[in-house]
Motif scaffolding. Sequence first.
Motif, PDB file in Angstrom:
ATOM      1  N   PHE A   1     -30.273 -52.824 116.090  1.00  0.00           N
ATOM      2  CA  PHE A   1     -30.290 -51.375 116.026  1.00  0.00           C
ATOM      3  C   PHE A   1     -29.494 -51.305 117.241  1.00  0.00           C
ATOM      4  CE2 PHE A   1     -34.338 -53.122 117.582  1.00  0.00           C
ATOM      5  CZ  PHE A   1     -34.087 -53.014 118.858  1.00  0.00           C
ATOM      6  N   PHE A   2     -29.593 -49.782 118.132  1.00  0.00           N
ATOM      7  CA  PHE A   2     -28.339 -49.438 118.654  1.00  0.00           C
ATOM      8  C   PHE A   2     -29.243 -49.178 119.926  1.00  0.00           C
ATOM      9  CE2 PHE A   2     -25.144 -46.443 120.566  1.00  0.00           C
ATOM     10  CZ  PHE A   2     -24.149 -46.993 120.347  1.00  0.00           C
ATOM     11  N   PHE A   3     -28.313 -49.797 121.036  1.00  0.00           N
ATOM     12  CA  PHE A   3     -28.455 -49.163 122.534  1.00  0.00           C
ATOM     13  C   PHE A   3     -27.334 -48.445 122.589  1.00  0.00           C
ATOM     14  CE2 PHE A   3     -31.286 -52.493 122.015  1.00  0.00           C
ATOM     15  CZ  PHE A   3     -32.069 -52.406 123.067  1.00  0.00           C
ATOM     16  N   PRO A   4     -28.200 -46.967 123.369  1.00  0.00           N
ATOM     17  CA  PRO A   4     -27.083 -45.872 123.423  1.00  0.00           C
ATOM     18  C   PRO A   4     -26.130 -46.346 124.571  1.00  0.00           C
ATOM     19  CG  PRO A   4     -28.744 -45.351 122.717  1.00  0.00           C
ATOM     20  CD  PRO A   4     -28.990 -46.306 122.874  1.00  0.00           C
ATOM     21  N   PRO A   5     -24.629 -46.172 124.774  1.00  0.00           N
ATOM     22  CA  PRO A   5     -24.552 -46.443 125.749  1.00  0.00           C
ATOM     23  C   PRO A   5     -25.474 -46.051 127.562  1.00  0.00           C
ATOM     24  CG  PRO A   5     -23.110 -44.476 124.516  1.00  0.00           C
ATOM     25  CD  PRO A   5     -24.164 -44.685 124.166  1.00  0.00           C
ATOM     26  N   ALA A   6     -24.955 -47.020 128.493  1.00  0.00           N
ATOM     27  CA  ALA A   6     -25.876 -46.854 129.759  1.00  0.00           C
ATOM     28  C   ALA A   6     -25.283 -45.726 130.671  1.00  0.00           C
ATOM     29  CB  ALA A   6     -26.282 -47.985 130.311  1.00  0.00           C
ATOM     30  N   VAL A   7     -25.812 -45.256 131.275  1.00  0.00           N
ATOM     31  CA  VAL A   7     -26.386 -44.338 132.752  1.00  0.00           C
ATOM     32  C   VAL A   7     -26.381 -44.958 133.265  1.00  0.00           C
ATOM     33  CG1 VAL A   7     -26.250 -41.669 133.402  1.00  0.00           C
ATOM     34  CG2 VAL A   7     -26.780 -42.620 131.143  1.00  0.00           C
ATOM     35  N   ALA A   8     -25.061 -44.938 134.313  1.00  0.00           N
ATOM     36  CA  ALA A   8     -25.356 -45.135 135.921  1.00  0.00           C
ATOM     37  C   ALA A   8     -25.760 -43.820 136.525  1.00  0.00           C
ATOM     38  CB  ALA A   8     -23.300 -45.770 136.001  1.00  0.00           C
ATOM     39  N   ALA A   9     -26.005 -44.489 137.966  1.00  0.00           N
ATOM     40  CA  ALA A   9     -26.074 -43.644 138.541  1.00  0.00           C
ATOM     41  C   ALA A   9     -24.904 -42.869 139.371  1.00  0.00           C
ATOM     42  CB  ALA A   9     -26.471 -44.407 140.653  1.00  0.00           C
ATOM     43  N   VAL A  10     -25.652 -41.558 139.492  1.00  0.00           N
ATOM     44  CA  VAL A  10     -24.287 -39.673 140.037  1.00  0.00           C
ATOM     45  C   VAL A  10     -22.908 -40.882 140.790  1.00  0.00           C
ATOM     46  CG1 VAL A  10     -24.129 -38.279 140.330  1.00  0.00           C
ATOM     47  CG2 VAL A  10     -25.420 -38.290 138.846  1.00  0.00           C
ATOM     48  N   THR A  11     -23.532 -41.822 141.916  1.00  0.00           N
ATOM     49  CA  THR A  11     -22.969 -42.117 143.182  1.00  0.00           C
ATOM     50  C   THR A  11     -21.784 -42.724 142.622  1.00  0.00           C
ATOM     51  OG1 THR A  11     -24.599 -43.243 143.270  1.00  0.00           O
ATOM     52  CG2 THR A  11     -24.814 -41.389 144.577  1.00  0.00           C
ATOM     53  N   ALA A  12     -22.010 -42.932 141.372  1.00  0.00           N
ATOM     54  CA  ALA A  12     -21.786 -44.749 141.128  1.00  0.00           C
ATOM     55  C   ALA A  12     -21.315 -46.141 141.782  1.00  0.00           C
ATOM     56  CB  ALA A  12     -19.580 -44.284 140.627  1.00  0.00           C
ATOM     57  N   TYR A  46     -34.530 -47.903 134.141  1.00  0.00           N
ATOM     58  CA  TYR A  46     -35.604 -46.822 133.349  1.00  0.00           C
ATOM     59  C   TYR A  46     -35.094 -47.365 132.467  1.00  0.00           C
ATOM     60  CZ  TYR A  46     -35.351 -44.196 138.396  1.00  0.00           C
ATOM     61  OH  TYR A  46     -36.785 -43.751 139.825  1.00  0.00           O
ATOM     62  N   ARG A  47     -35.597 -46.197 131.578  1.00  0.00           N
ATOM     63  CA  ARG A  47     -35.470 -46.098 129.749  1.00  0.00           C
ATOM     64  C   ARG A  47     -35.899 -44.822 129.740  1.00  0.00           C
ATOM     65  NH1 ARG A  47     -39.577 -49.116 125.824  1.00  0.00           N
ATOM     66  NH2 ARG A  47     -41.113 -48.025 126.582  1.00  0.00           N
ATOM     67  N   GLN A  48     -35.327 -43.986 129.029  1.00  0.00           N
ATOM     68  CA  GLN A  48     -34.991 -42.975 128.606  1.00  0.00           C
ATOM     69  C   GLN A  48     -35.213 -42.518 126.901  1.00  0.00           C
ATOM     70  OE1 GLN A  48     -32.561 -39.831 129.571  1.00  0.00           O
ATOM     71  NE2 GLN A  48     -33.728 -38.012 129.278  1.00  0.00           N
ATOM     72  N   LEU A  49     -36.814 -42.969 126.275  1.00  0.00           N
ATOM     73  CA  LEU A  49     -36.736 -42.598 124.632  1.00  0.00           C
ATOM     74  C   LEU A  49     -35.866 -40.976 124.118  1.00  0.00           C
ATOM     75  CD1 LEU A  49     -39.857 -44.363 124.503  1.00  0.00           C
ATOM     76  CD2 LEU A  49     -37.680 -44.988 123.812  1.00  0.00           C
ATOM     77  N   PRO A  50     -35.043 -41.628 122.715  1.00  0.00           N
ATOM     78  CA  PRO A  50     -35.459 -39.885 122.569  1.00  0.00           C
ATOM     79  C   PRO A  50     -35.877 -38.483 122.442  1.00  0.00           C
ATOM     80  CG  PRO A  50     -34.714 -42.078 120.662  1.00  0.00           C
ATOM     81  CD  PRO A  50     -34.951 -42.378 122.356  1.00  0.00           C
ATOM     82  N   GLY A  51     -35.643 -38.034 123.037  1.00  0.00           N
ATOM     83  CA  GLY A  51     -36.037 -36.171 122.984  1.00  0.00           C
ATOM     84  C   GLY A  51     -36.993 -36.484 124.281  1.00  0.00           C
ATOM     85  N   ALA A  95     -35.894 -49.140 121.517  1.00  0.00           N
ATOM     86  CA  ALA A  95     -34.256 -48.690 121.173  1.00  0.00           C
ATOM     87  C   ALA A  95     -34.270 -47.158 122.003  1.00  0.00           C
ATOM     88  CB  ALA A  95     -33.623 -47.963 119.912  1.00  0.00           C
ATOM     89  N   ALA A  96     -32.733 -46.954 123.193  1.00  0.00           N
ATOM     90  CA  ALA A  96     -33.380 -46.231 124.383  1.00  0.00           C
ATOM     91  C   ALA A  96     -32.198 -46.431 124.955  1.00  0.00           C
ATOM     92  CB  ALA A  96     -34.471 -46.169 125.248  1.00  0.00           C
ATOM     93  N   VAL A  97     -32.210 -45.342 126.606  1.00  0.00           N
ATOM     94  CA  VAL A  97     -30.799 -45.655 127.248  1.00  0.00           C
ATOM     95  C   VAL A  97     -31.679 -46.072 128.618  1.00  0.00           C
ATOM     96  CG1 VAL A  97     -28.844 -44.465 128.720  1.00  0.00           C
ATOM     97  CG2 VAL A  97     -29.845 -43.632 126.882  1.00  0.00           C
ATOM     98  N   TYR A  98     -31.532 -47.345 128.929  1.00  0.00           N
ATOM     99  CA  TYR A  98     -31.537 -48.123 129.776  1.00  0.00           C
ATOM    100  C   TYR A  98     -30.589 -48.101 130.522  1.00  0.00           C
ATOM    101  CZ  TYR A  98     -35.076 -50.297 126.832  1.00  0.00           C
ATOM    102  OH  TYR A  98     -36.520 -50.375 125.667  1.00  0.00           O
ATOM    103  N   TYR A  99     -31.216 -47.414 132.087  1.00  0.00           N
ATOM    104  CA  TYR A  99     -30.228 -47.872 133.269  1.00  0.00           C
ATOM    105  C   TYR A  99     -30.924 -48.332 134.813  1.00  0.00           C
ATOM    106  CZ  TYR A  99     -32.117 -43.076 133.923  1.00  0.00           C
ATOM    107  OH  TYR A  99     -33.415 -41.235 133.233  1.00  0.00           O
ATOM    108  N   CYS A 100     -30.152 -48.845 135.380  1.00  0.00           N
ATOM    109  CA  CYS A 100     -30.534 -48.937 136.991  1.00  0.00           C
ATOM    110  C   CYS A 100     -29.818 -47.929 137.429  1.00  0.00           C
ATOM    111  CB  CYS A 100     -30.032 -50.404 137.149  1.00  0.00           C
ATOM    112  SG  CYS A 100     -27.648 -50.940 137.399  1.00  0.00           S
ATOM    113  N   ALA A 101     -30.498 -47.797 139.226  1.00  0.00           N
ATOM    114  CA  ALA A 101     -30.857 -47.293 139.946  1.00  0.00           C
ATOM    115  C   ALA A 101     -30.532 -47.935 140.729  1.00  0.00           C
ATOM    116  CB  ALA A 101     -30.788 -45.777 139.673  1.00  0.00           C
TER     117      ALA A 101
END
Length: 104
Positions: A1-12, A46-51, A95-101
Amino acid sequence: FFFPPAVAAVTAQVQQEPSLETTENNGINISCSHPKIQGNDRIQWYRQLPGRGPELLALTAKGSKEVPEIAGHLWVSADRHSSALWLGRPRRGDAAVYYCALGD
Protein backbone atom coordinates in the motif's frame (compact mmCIF):
# COMPACT_ATOMS: atom_id res chain seq x y z
CA PHE A 1 0.00 0.00 0.00
CA PHE A 2 1.00 3.61 -0.51
CA PHE A 3 2.26 6.19 1.97
CA PRO A 4 1.25 9.62 0.62
CA PRO A 5 3.77 12.47 0.37
CA ALA A 6 5.20 13.39 3.73
CA VAL A 7 4.71 16.93 4.99
CA ALA A 8 7.74 18.89 6.16
CA ALA A 9 7.65 21.68 8.72
CA VAL A 10 6.75 25.09 7.34
CA THR A 11 10.13 26.41 8.40
CA ALA A 12 11.83 23.85 6.12
CA GLN A 13 14.03 22.71 8.99
CA VAL A 14 13.29 19.08 8.19
CA GLN A 15 13.49 17.06 5.00
CA GLN A 16 11.75 13.79 4.18
CA GLU A 17 11.26 11.49 1.23
CA PRO A 18 8.32 12.64 -0.90
CA SER A 19 6.62 9.23 -0.65
CA LEU A 20 7.13 5.60 0.30
CA GLU A 21 5.24 2.41 -0.23
CA THR A 22 5.29 -1.09 1.14
CA THR A 23 3.13 -4.18 1.41
CA GLU A 24 1.24 -5.34 4.46
CA ASN A 25 3.47 -6.69 7.26
CA ASN A 26 6.61 -5.65 5.36
CA GLY A 27 8.48 -3.24 7.69
CA ILE A 28 9.28 0.23 6.44
CA ASN A 29 11.70 2.93 7.56
CA ILE A 30 10.63 6.58 7.23
CA SER A 31 13.62 8.88 7.56
CA CYS A 32 13.91 12.56 8.38
CA SER A 33 16.86 14.93 8.13
CA HIS A 34 17.06 17.92 10.46
CA PRO A 35 20.62 19.30 10.20
CA LYS A 36 19.73 22.69 11.71
CA ILE A 37 18.35 21.26 14.95
CA GLN A 38 18.92 23.52 17.95
CA GLY A 39 19.98 22.48 21.43
CA ASN A 40 16.53 22.67 23.03
CA ASP A 41 14.59 21.26 20.05
CA ARG A 42 12.68 18.04 20.48
CA ILE A 43 12.15 15.67 17.59
CA GLN A 44 8.47 15.01 17.02
CA TRP A 45 6.88 12.39 14.76
CA TYR A 46 3.25 12.59 13.75
CA ARG A 47 0.89 10.72 11.52
CA GLN A 48 -2.29 11.92 9.90
CA LEU A 49 -4.78 9.27 8.88
CA PRO A 50 -7.17 10.11 6.05
CA GLY A 51 -9.93 12.45 7.20
CA ARG A 52 -8.40 12.97 10.65
CA GLY A 53 -6.15 15.46 12.41
CA PRO A 54 -2.46 14.89 13.16
CA GLU A 55 -1.63 12.44 15.95
CA LEU A 56 1.62 12.61 17.91
CA LEU A 57 3.39 9.24 17.76
CA ALA A 58 6.72 9.99 19.40
CA LEU A 59 8.63 12.82 21.01
CA THR A 60 12.25 12.80 22.12
CA ALA A 61 15.07 15.22 22.84
CA LYS A 62 17.68 12.57 22.06
CA GLY A 63 18.05 8.85 21.91
CA SER A 64 15.83 6.17 20.51
CA LYS A 65 12.57 4.76 21.84
CA GLU A 66 9.90 2.21 21.15
CA VAL A 67 6.64 3.37 19.55
CA PRO A 68 4.07 0.74 20.57
CA GLU A 69 1.15 2.43 18.74
CA ILE A 70 2.69 1.36 15.42
CA ALA A 71 4.67 -1.67 16.63
CA GLY A 72 7.67 0.42 15.73
CA HIS A 73 10.76 2.24 16.86
CA LEU A 74 12.09 5.79 16.69
CA TRP A 75 15.81 6.03 16.01
CA VAL A 76 17.80 9.27 16.45
CA SER A 77 21.39 9.75 15.30
CA ALA A 78 24.04 10.61 17.90
CA ASP A 79 24.38 14.16 16.53
CA ARG A 80 20.56 14.50 16.33
CA HIS A 81 20.78 15.58 12.69
CA SER A 82 18.59 12.75 11.51
CA SER A 83 15.90 10.40 12.76
CA ALA A 84 13.87 7.55 11.41
CA LEU A 85 10.56 5.97 12.26
CA TRP A 86 10.41 2.20 11.78
CA LEU A 87 7.00 0.61 11.29
CA GLY A 88 7.56 -3.02 12.07
CA ARG A 89 4.34 -4.64 10.80
CA PRO A 90 2.38 -2.04 8.83
CA ARG A 91 -1.23 -2.80 8.01
CA ARG A 92 -3.56 -1.12 5.55
CA GLY A 93 -4.93 0.97 8.39
CA ASP A 94 -1.46 2.47 8.91
CA ALA A 95 -1.47 4.13 5.48
CA ALA A 96 -1.23 7.83 6.35
CA VAL A 97 0.91 10.92 6.10
CA TYR A 98 3.87 10.53 8.47
CA TYR A 99 5.93 13.59 9.22
CA CYS A 100 8.56 14.85 11.58
CA ALA A 101 8.88 18.28 13.13
CA LEU A 102 11.13 20.13 15.54
CA GLY A 103 9.93 22.08 18.54
CA ASP A 104 10.58 22.82 22.18
